[in-house]
Design an enzyme around this catalytic site. Sequence first.
Site, PDB file in Angstrom:
ATOM      1  N   HIS A 104      13.187  10.489  -3.175  1.00  0.00           N
ATOM      2  CA  HIS A 104      12.984   9.540  -3.420  1.00  0.00           C
ATOM      3  C   HIS A 104      14.662   9.827  -3.667  1.00  0.00           C
ATOM      4  CE1 HIS A 104      10.054   6.497  -3.123  1.00  0.00           C
ATOM      5  NE2 HIS A 104       9.506   7.693  -2.940  1.00  0.00           N
TER       6      HIS A 104
ATOM      7  N   GLU B  44      13.930   8.473 -16.699  1.00  0.00           N
ATOM      8  CA  GLU B  44      12.496   8.452 -16.713  1.00  0.00           C
ATOM      9  C   GLU B  44      12.577   7.788 -17.778  1.00  0.00           C
ATOM     10  OE1 GLU B  44      11.668  12.657 -16.009  1.00  0.00           O
ATOM     11  OE2 GLU B  44      13.256  13.027 -14.547  1.00  0.00           O
TER      12      GLU B  44
ATOM     13  N   GLY C 106       1.085  -0.966   0.061  1.00  0.00           N
ATOM     14  CA  GLY C 106       0.049  -0.186   0.147  1.00  0.00           C
ATOM     15  C   GLY C 106       0.771   1.426  -0.648  1.00  0.00           C
TER      16      GLY C 106
ATOM     17  N   ARG D  85      18.787   7.405  -3.118  1.00  0.00           N
ATOM     18  CA  ARG D  85      19.486   6.652  -3.527  1.00  0.00           C
ATOM     19  C   ARG D  85      20.555   6.654  -4.084  1.00  0.00           C
ATOM     20  NH1 ARG D  85      15.136   7.797  -7.867  1.00  0.00           N
ATOM     21  NH2 ARG D  85      16.335   9.235  -8.607  1.00  0.00           N
TER      22      ARG D  85
ATOM     23  N   ARG E 249       2.477   4.292   1.374  1.00  0.00           N
ATOM     24  CA  ARG E 249       3.509   4.464   2.651  1.00  0.00           C
ATOM     25  C   ARG E 249       4.138   3.385   3.294  1.00  0.00           C
ATOM     26  NH1 ARG E 249       6.720   7.488   1.606  1.00  0.00           N
ATOM     27  NH2 ARG E 249       7.337   8.168   3.742  1.00  0.00           N
ATOM     28  N   SER E 250       4.151   1.840   2.593  1.00  0.00           N
ATOM     29  CA  SER E 250       4.206   0.394   3.486  1.00  0.00           C
ATOM     30  C   SER E 250       6.039  -0.135   2.947  1.00  0.00           C
ATOM     31  CB  SER E 250       3.269  -0.162   2.705  1.00  0.00           C
ATOM     32  OG  SER E 250       3.586  -0.791   0.926  1.00  0.00           O
ATOM     33  N   GLY E 251       6.847   1.043   2.394  1.00  0.00           N
ATOM     34  CA  GLY E 251       7.706   0.276   2.588  1.00  0.00           C
ATOM     35  C   GLY E 251       8.911   0.034   1.148  1.00  0.00           C
TER      36      GLY E 251
ATOM     37  N   SER F  11       9.159   1.128  -1.696  1.00  0.00           N
ATOM     38  CA  SER F  11      10.700   1.182  -2.148  1.00  0.00           C
ATOM     39  C   SER F  11      11.740   1.157  -1.706  1.00  0.00           C
ATOM     40  CB  SER F  11      10.285   2.974  -3.048  1.00  0.00           C
ATOM     41  OG  SER F  11       8.924   3.220  -3.327  1.00  0.00           O
TER      42      SER F  11
END
Length: 180
Positions: free
Chosen positions: A52, A64, A13, A56, A15-17, A19
């Site tokens: 983001h 992109e 979902g 990284r 903001r579930s982690g 990424s």
Amino acid sequence: MDPVRTVMLVLGGVRSGKSRYAQAEASRFAPVTFVATARRSDAEMRRKIAVHRRERPRDWKTVEAHANLDRVIRREGASADLLLIDCLTTYCGGLLTRNGVPPSARTHLAAVVDAIQTTPASVVLVSNEVGSGVVPAFRSGRLYRDLLGELNQQVARVASHVVLLVAGVPVTIKGKARRA
């Protein structure tokens, strides 16, 4: 570097982690190409993209891909050990038009899945799990949910690993459990 080519789908979902987990998995490879699908559509999205980018590693190449994801996978997969595609959710959203799902969308997504299967690079894909949410009130939301759900299923079929993130905790759905 992981000696075996893998395809991993990381679901969850908002903001579930997802990424963060995908980046941790990708960090075991070199070189890595990060394929960003989000558009800088407004100030909020520009801020999110900036966060983001800062999270990284600097040595990762960023490409992109707002369109033609299949071509990007084929081109970049020839020189990277791993492609990290973040995320299918925003990519699918970009395929919709005012009239809903264009007739070419499903054919295009089949080409994306084919590119995932045939690229020599390992691939980690991030996507939202939309099957557990509420039924959208508007037709456009339902069409979007259905298109993304179909794509997630297609990618899961060809993936060697599928992981669901729940409150930051990875739950292995397919394949062997990996490190947290």
